[in-house]
Write a protein that holds these residues in place. Structure first.
Motif, PDB file in Angstrom:
ATOM      1  N   THR A   6       0.833  -1.202   0.000  1.00  0.00           N
ATOM      2  CA  THR A   6       0.000   0.000   0.000  1.00  0.00           C
ATOM      3  C   THR A   6       0.871   1.256   0.000  1.00  0.00           C
ATOM      4  N   ARG A   7       0.678   2.036  -1.025  1.00  0.00           N
ATOM      5  CA  ARG A   7       1.320   3.347  -1.130  1.00  0.00           C
ATOM      6  C   ARG A   7       0.188   4.307  -1.459  1.00  0.00           C
ATOM      7  N   ALA A   8       0.049   5.335  -0.660  1.00  0.00           N
ATOM      8  CA  ALA A   8      -1.096   6.223  -0.870  1.00  0.00           C
ATOM      9  C   ALA A   8      -0.659   7.665  -1.000  1.00  0.00           C
ATOM     10  N   ASP A   9      -1.291   8.325  -1.894  1.00  0.00           N
ATOM     11  CA  ASP A   9      -1.141   9.752  -2.099  1.00  0.00           C
ATOM     12  C   ASP A   9      -2.540  10.314  -1.871  1.00  0.00           C
ATOM     13  N   VAL A  10      -2.649  11.335  -1.048  1.00  0.00           N
ATOM     14  CA  VAL A  10      -3.968  11.888  -0.705  1.00  0.00           C
ATOM     15  C   VAL A  10      -4.735  12.293  -1.964  1.00  0.00           C
ATOM     16  N   GLY A  11      -4.055  12.928  -2.897  1.00  0.00           N
ATOM     17  CA  GLY A  11      -4.725  13.359  -4.125  1.00  0.00           C
ATOM     18  C   GLY A  11      -5.288  12.199  -4.921  1.00  0.00           C
ATOM     19  N   GLU A  12      -4.499  11.133  -5.040  1.00  0.00           N
ATOM     20  CA  GLU A  12      -4.973   9.957  -5.770  1.00  0.00           C
ATOM     21  C   GLU A  12      -6.222   9.371  -5.109  1.00  0.00           C
ATOM     22  N   LEU A  13      -6.156   9.232  -3.797  1.00  0.00           N
ATOM     23  CA  LEU A  13      -7.295   8.643  -3.087  1.00  0.00           C
ATOM     24  C   LEU A  13      -8.528   9.541  -3.190  1.00  0.00           C
ATOM     25  N   LEU A  14      -8.342  10.846  -3.060  1.00  0.00           N
ATOM     26  CA  LEU A  14      -9.490  11.749  -3.170  1.00  0.00           C
ATOM     27  C   LEU A  14     -10.103  11.713  -4.567  1.00  0.00           C
ATOM     28  N   ARG A  15      -9.255  11.565  -5.582  1.00  0.00           N
ATOM     29  CA  ARG A  15      -9.805  11.468  -6.949  1.00  0.00           C
ATOM     30  C   ARG A  15     -10.625  10.196  -7.115  1.00  0.00           C
ATOM     31  N   THR A  16     -10.075   9.074  -6.680  1.00  0.00           N
ATOM     32  CA  THR A  16     -10.791   7.816  -6.895  1.00  0.00           C
ATOM     33  C   THR A  16     -12.077   7.753  -6.071  1.00  0.00           C
ATOM     34  N   ILE A  17     -12.008   8.153  -4.806  1.00  0.00           N
ATOM     35  CA  ILE A  17     -13.235   8.079  -4.012  1.00  0.00           C
ATOM     36  C   ILE A  17     -14.205   9.204  -4.365  1.00  0.00           C
ATOM     37  N   GLY A  18     -13.685  10.269  -4.959  1.00  0.00           N
ATOM     38  CA  GLY A  18     -14.584  11.303  -5.488  1.00  0.00           C
ATOM     39  C   GLY A  18     -15.457  10.725  -6.592  1.00  0.00           C
ATOM     40  N   PHE A  19     -14.838   9.981  -7.502  1.00  0.00           N
ATOM     41  CA  PHE A  19     -15.609   9.352  -8.575  1.00  0.00           C
ATOM     42  C   PHE A  19     -16.487   8.225  -8.051  1.00  0.00           C
ATOM     43  N   ALA A  20     -16.138   7.654  -6.907  1.00  0.00           N
ATOM     44  CA  ALA A  20     -16.992   6.623  -6.304  1.00  0.00           C
ATOM     45  C   ALA A  20     -18.325   7.204  -5.833  1.00  0.00           C
ATOM     46  N   SER A  21     -18.423   8.519  -5.800  1.00  0.00           N
ATOM     47  CA  SER A  21     -19.692   9.172  -5.448  1.00  0.00           C
ATOM     48  C   SER A  21     -20.667   9.201  -6.614  1.00  0.00           C
ATOM     49  N   ALA A  22     -20.234   8.747  -7.781  1.00  0.00           N
ATOM     50  CA  ALA A  22     -21.078   8.812  -8.985  1.00  0.00           C
ATOM     51  C   ALA A  22     -22.474   8.216  -8.787  1.00  0.00           C
ATOM     52  N   PRO A  23     -22.622   7.041  -8.159  1.00  0.00           N
ATOM     53  CA  PRO A  23     -23.987   6.527  -7.968  1.00  0.00           C
ATOM     54  C   PRO A  23     -24.849   7.443  -7.097  1.00  0.00           C
ATOM     55  N   GLY A  24     -24.224   8.317  -6.321  1.00  0.00           N
ATOM     56  CA  GLY A  24     -24.954   9.247  -5.471  1.00  0.00           C
ATOM     57  C   GLY A  24     -25.773  10.251  -6.253  1.00  0.00           C
TER      58      GLY A  24
END
Length: 177
Positions: free
Chosen positions: A89-107
């Motif tokens: 696991t290597r995480a960059d805050v920006g990467e995670l925010l982008r991916t989980i931002g798009f995970a809001s699509a069904p919302g």
């Protein structure tokens, strides 16, 4: 269909490649913020029992949806990278925010929660669909080999964000006399 709307659709249908694309595309940060804002507005409009006739209640619903997402995102980052990381696991805050931002699509479908009688089930289904999208996003972004770990991170983050929301609601809700 624009590239943005195509990305939203691909994220909503849980396309892993879409999440990988968004993770790598620093230019997608604005798009991810747009998805979160649109899903928050849809959540505020469709919040069962709210109705859209009261502008103040609508603003409160939208704000609550946005604050809830931010709490969920922050908790998911902390849990996924600090509490339950895998060795790779290597995480960059920006990467995670982008991916989980798009995970809001069904919302975006939560706007249909405003429909009498069927609104509550639609709102609930869209919210659960967001959770599933979040699991895919977290698994892809944090390079998990286990979907169950991603699910655990997301459910724990979601549960804790609900606790935060309840506490905030208790502190800031108008008192009933």
């Amino acid at each position: 269909m624009t590239g943005f709307s195509r990305r939203i659709l691909r994220a909503a249908v849980l396309d892993k490649r879409a999440y990988e694309e968004v993770e790598a595309d620093r230019q997608a940060t604005g798009q991810a913020v747009g998805v979160v804002l649109l899903a928050s507005i849809a959540g505020g409009i469709g919040l069962p029992g709210l109705g859209v006739s009261n502008l103040q209640a609508l603003a409160t619903g939208v704000t609550s949806a946005l604050v809830g997402w931010m709490a969920w995102a922050a908790l998911t980052y902390l849990i996924g990278t600090r509490l339950l990381p895998e060795p790779q696991t290597r995480a960059d805050v920006g990467e995670l925010l982008r991916t989980i931002g798009f995970a809001s699509a069904p919302g975006l479908l939560r706007v249909l929660g405003a429909i009498p009688v069927i609104g509550l089930p639609i709102y609930a289904i869209a919210s659960m669909w967001m959770l599933l999208a979040m699991v895919v996003a977290v698994r892809q972004d944090l390079d998990y080999t286990s979907t169950s770990r991603a699910l655990g991170v997301c459910v724990l983050g979601w549960a804790l964000s609900l606790v935060v929301a309840v506490i905030i609601g208790m502190v800031f809700a108008p008192s009933v006399s």
